[in-house]
Design a protein around this motif. Structure first.
Motif, short mmCIF file in Angstrom:
data_model
loop_
_atom_site.label_atom_id
_atom_site.label_comp_id
_atom_site.label_asym_id
_atom_site.label_seq_id
_atom_site.Cartn_x
_atom_site.Cartn_y
_atom_site.Cartn_z
N GLU A 1 36.48 90.41 67.25
CA GLU A 1 35.65 90.79 66.19
C GLU A 1 35.71 92.16 66.17
OE1 GLU A 1 30.93 90.66 65.05
OE2 GLU A 1 31.41 89.74 67.07
N SER B 1 37.42 94.70 62.96
CA SER B 1 36.54 95.57 61.67
C SER B 1 36.93 97.00 62.12
CB SER B 1 35.12 95.72 62.78
OG SER B 1 34.90 96.38 64.02
N SER C 1 36.86 102.25 59.24
CA SER C 1 36.24 101.20 59.31
C SER C 1 36.78 100.01 58.20
CB SER C 1 34.85 101.31 58.77
OG SER C 1 34.30 100.15 58.43
N LEU D 1 35.42 97.47 57.34
CA LEU D 1 34.47 96.60 56.87
C LEU D 1 33.84 97.03 55.55
CD1 LEU D 1 32.46 95.95 60.30
CD2 LEU D 1 34.12 94.60 59.09
N GLU E 1 30.38 97.01 55.04
CA GLU E 1 29.21 97.48 55.30
C GLU E 1 29.00 98.44 56.48
OE1 GLU E 1 30.02 93.92 57.31
OE2 GLU E 1 30.02 93.99 55.18
N THR F 1 28.43 99.83 60.23
CA THR F 1 28.14 99.17 61.46
C THR F 1 28.44 100.04 62.59
OG1 THR F 1 29.13 97.31 62.84
CG2 THR F 1 30.70 98.81 61.84
N SER F 2 27.97 99.97 63.99
CA SER F 2 28.10 100.65 64.90
C SER F 2 28.96 100.11 66.01
CB SER F 2 26.89 101.08 65.29
OG SER F 2 26.00 100.04 65.97
N VAL F 3 29.44 100.79 66.89
CA VAL F 3 30.05 100.49 68.08
C VAL F 3 29.80 101.18 69.29
CG1 VAL F 3 32.07 99.14 67.12
CG2 VAL F 3 32.28 101.58 67.42
N ARG G 1 30.88 96.12 71.30
CA ARG G 1 29.48 96.05 70.44
C ARG G 1 28.54 96.68 71.28
NH1 ARG G 1 30.67 96.56 65.58
NH2 ARG G 1 31.75 94.93 64.51
#
Length: 134
Positions: free
Chosen positions: A47, A51, A75, A77, A79, A81-83, A134
């Motif tokens: 996943e 991303s 990115s 995506l 939208e 997000t953070s990792v 994540r």
């Protein structure tokens, strides 16, 4: 880049196969693991790997003989997000040169780039592995 580059970054999955170069390979003690290439990025899940894309990796020895690693990510995506990211630095024999760095929270804007940077404290670091989770 020949032609007009796309306005929106397109993420493509690499072909299945071996990645070139040296790798961390474990001995078989029950479960086995695929080799983990050195001087690369290792994703914690499919996943997370889907991303974001690794645009480039840079590593250089500093004047104080430590190693600075920089990675640029894009990115994939639509939208935000953070990792979390951390780096392990290894000696030439792949033993740890130091403890892994602390996890850093990295924010990714939609279809945008971000840069992750880390500096070793050991002067005998010969390779690195960036982990993304994540």
């Amino acid at each position: 880049i020949p032609g007009n580059p796309p306005v929106v970054a397109e993420c493509k999955r690499p072909a299945v196969g071996d990645r070139p170069g040296p790798a961390l390979v474990g001995r078989e003690y029950g479960l086995s693991v695929t080799p983990i290439p050195l001087n690369s990025v290792q994703f914690g899940s499919h996943e997370v790997a889907k991303s974001m894309a690794v645009q480039n990796l840079y590593a250089a020895r500093t004047p104080t003989d430590s190693v600075q690693v920089n990675a640029r990510f894009v990115s994939c995506l639509d939208e935000a997000t953070s990792v979390r990211m951390r780096t392990s630095f290894m000696r030439a024999d792949t033993s740890p040169a130091e403890a892994p760095t602390a996890w850093k929270l990295i924010f990714l804007s939609p279809r945008a780039t971000t840069v992750y940077s880390e500096l070793s404290t050991a002067t005998d670091a010969a390779s690195y592995l960036i982990e993304v989770s994540r």
